[in-house]
Design a protein around this motif. Structure first.
Motif, mmCIF file in Angstrom:
data_model
loop_
_atom_site.group_PDB
_atom_site.id
_atom_site.type_symbol
_atom_site.label_atom_id
_atom_site.label_comp_id
_atom_site.label_asym_id
_atom_site.label_seq_id
_atom_site.Cartn_x
_atom_site.Cartn_y
_atom_site.Cartn_z
ATOM 1 N N ILE A 185 52.419 91.208 45.770
ATOM 2 C CA ILE A 185 52.430 89.826 45.300
ATOM 3 C C ILE A 185 51.289 89.587 44.313
ATOM 4 O O ILE A 185 51.436 88.882 43.311
ATOM 5 C CB ILE A 185 52.342 88.852 46.492
ATOM 6 N N GLY A 186 50.142 90.197 44.586
ATOM 7 C CA GLY A 186 49.003 90.076 43.675
ATOM 8 C C GLY A 186 49.318 90.623 42.295
ATOM 9 O O GLY A 186 48.943 90.031 41.275
ATOM 10 N N ALA A 187 50.044 91.752 42.254
ATOM 11 C CA ALA A 187 50.422 92.332 40.963
ATOM 12 C C ALA A 187 51.373 91.411 40.211
ATOM 13 O O ALA A 187 51.290 91.280 38.980
ATOM 14 C CB ALA A 187 51.068 93.695 41.177
ATOM 15 N N ALA A 188 52.288 90.762 40.946
ATOM 16 C CA ALA A 188 53.223 89.835 40.307
ATOM 17 C C ALA A 188 52.481 88.637 39.718
ATOM 18 O O ALA A 188 52.732 88.233 38.576
ATOM 19 C CB ALA A 188 54.273 89.375 41.306
ATOM 20 N N PHE A 189 51.561 88.068 40.488
ATOM 21 C CA PHE A 189 50.797 86.931 39.978
ATOM 22 C C PHE A 189 49.895 87.345 38.815
ATOM 23 O O PHE A 189 49.710 86.588 37.856
ATOM 24 C CB PHE A 189 49.959 86.307 41.091
ATOM 25 N N ALA A 190 49.344 88.561 38.887
ATOM 26 C CA ALA A 190 48.471 89.040 37.803
ATOM 27 C C ALA A 190 49.242 89.194 36.500
ATOM 28 O O ALA A 190 48.735 88.865 35.421
ATOM 29 C CB ALA A 190 47.831 90.365 38.196
ATOM 30 N N SER A 191 50.478 89.712 36.590
ATOM 31 C CA SER A 191 51.267 89.875 35.368
ATOM 32 C C SER A 191 51.668 88.529 34.779
ATOM 33 O O SER A 191 51.860 88.405 33.569
ATOM 34 C CB SER A 191 52.514 90.721 35.652
ATOM 35 N N GLY A 192 51.787 87.507 35.637
ATOM 36 C CA GLY A 192 52.092 86.163 35.143
ATOM 37 C C GLY A 192 50.859 85.422 34.657
ATOM 38 O O GLY A 192 50.979 84.435 33.917
ATOM 39 N N ALA A 193 49.665 85.906 35.032
ATOM 40 C CA ALA A 193 48.425 85.221 34.653
ATOM 41 C C ALA A 193 48.167 85.282 33.157
ATOM 42 O O ALA A 193 47.381 84.479 32.628
ATOM 43 C CB ALA A 193 47.247 85.826 35.408
ATOM 44 N N THR A 194 48.815 86.220 32.467
ATOM 45 C CA THR A 194 48.603 86.291 31.021
ATOM 46 C C THR A 194 49.262 85.124 30.292
ATOM 47 O O THR A 194 48.945 84.871 29.123
ATOM 48 C CB THR A 194 49.136 87.617 30.443
ATOM 49 N N GLU A 195 50.155 84.412 30.968
ATOM 50 C CA GLU A 195 50.764 83.227 30.364
ATOM 51 C C GLU A 195 49.698 82.164 30.080
ATOM 52 O O GLU A 195 49.541 81.736 28.933
ATOM 53 C CB GLU A 195 51.856 82.675 31.268
ATOM 54 N N PRO A 196 48.929 81.715 31.091
ATOM 55 C CA PRO A 196 47.849 80.765 30.790
ATOM 56 C C PRO A 196 46.737 81.383 29.945
ATOM 57 O O PRO A 196 46.052 80.659 29.209
ATOM 58 C CB PRO A 196 47.340 80.346 32.175
#
Length: 268
Positions: A185-196
């Motif tokens: 789950i951390g990897a999924a959120f990390a890959s989405g963190a590049t959006e902000p």
């Protein structure tokens, strides 16, 4: 400042949906090979569709504003295959399964140590491509929201919808490889963190430093990331999916993924 905060918050919301997609692994059947294979095939469909239908088209549209039609398509094609080549090089640099010491637990009994290593590589490569894909998306949503809040919201909703299956693509193989829900789950959120992060980049470039990123740069970037996503889909996601589910199930799941992306882009 209120406009800037609003633009950043809707960009952040869209990025979070990549992480929310990763929460699918909390389902009790998330570790089974069949569930994993279907998720990977759906994710491949999402990535293939968004690459060829959205990103390739956007790249050509942006480059066409700076160069004539034939040269624009040449530029898009070169950037696309440059992305393919770069991903292939990265894939070669990452150690192959027989050279990595496996630390994943074996209690689930579904996967061999070698399979787990391959799944982890697939998840990490997917996370990398999605993170790079989300960065310019965040930049564009942020700028659109500053220019027209309604347009920004529409773009953010569409991106959030197709970010969800991307989160599944990242989390599923990592969870199968490590047995760790927090890592997946951390990897999924990390890959989405590049959006902000893309939004923050836009903020500092446009409002603080006075710089601008023209359409040519964005066009090349879109085409390059499209190449990365296509390579990963055909080299990592689909071959792995075929190992765990029947051919017909992979094909059906692939087109389901494309349909999901098609519906999300309709709203964009």
């Amino acid at each position: 400042m209120n406009d800037v905060l609003f633009a950043f918050l809707i960009t952040l919301s869209a990025g979070l949906f990549t992480g929310f997609g990763g929460l699918v692994i909390l389902h009790k059947k998330a570790m089974t090979p069949k569930f994993l294979g279907i998720c990977l095939a759906i994710a491949a469909g999402v990535m293939i569709y968004v690459s060829f239908v959205e990103m390739f088209g956007k790249s050509y549209e942006l480059l066409e504003e700076y160069v004539m039609g034939d040269y624009a398509i040449i530029g898009v094609t070169v950037a696309f295959f440059a992305g393919v080549a770069l991903t292939a090089i990265i894939d070669k640099i990452i150690p192959s399964p027989d050279r990595i010491k496996i630390k994943a637990k074996e209690q689930d009994g579904y996967y061999t140590a070698e399979e787990k290593t391959g799944l982890k590589r697939a998840g990490l490569m997917t996370a990398l491509s999605i993170a790079l894909h989300n960065l310019p998306e965040g930049l564009i949503v942020f700028v659109a929201a500053l220019y027209d809040p309604a347009l920004g919201i529409t773009m953010a909703v569409a991106i959030a919808i197709h970010n969800f299956p991307e989160g599944i693509a990242v989390a599923s193989p990592i969870y199968a490889a490590t047995g760790s829900k927090s890592k997946a789950i951390g990897a999924a959120f990390a890959s989405g963190a590049t959006e902000p992060l893309g939004a923050l980049l836009a903020f500092f470039l446009f409002t603080r430093l006075g710089f601008s990123i023209n359409g040519m740069v964005l066009g090349i970037l879109f085409a390059g990331v499209a190449g990365m996503m296509i390579y990963i889909s055909f080299n990592q996601l689909l071959p792995t999916a075929y190992r765990y589910v029947k051919h017909s199930a992979v094909i059906l799941s692939l087109f389901i993924g494309m349909a999901i992306m098609g519906v999300s882009l309709f709203w964009l």
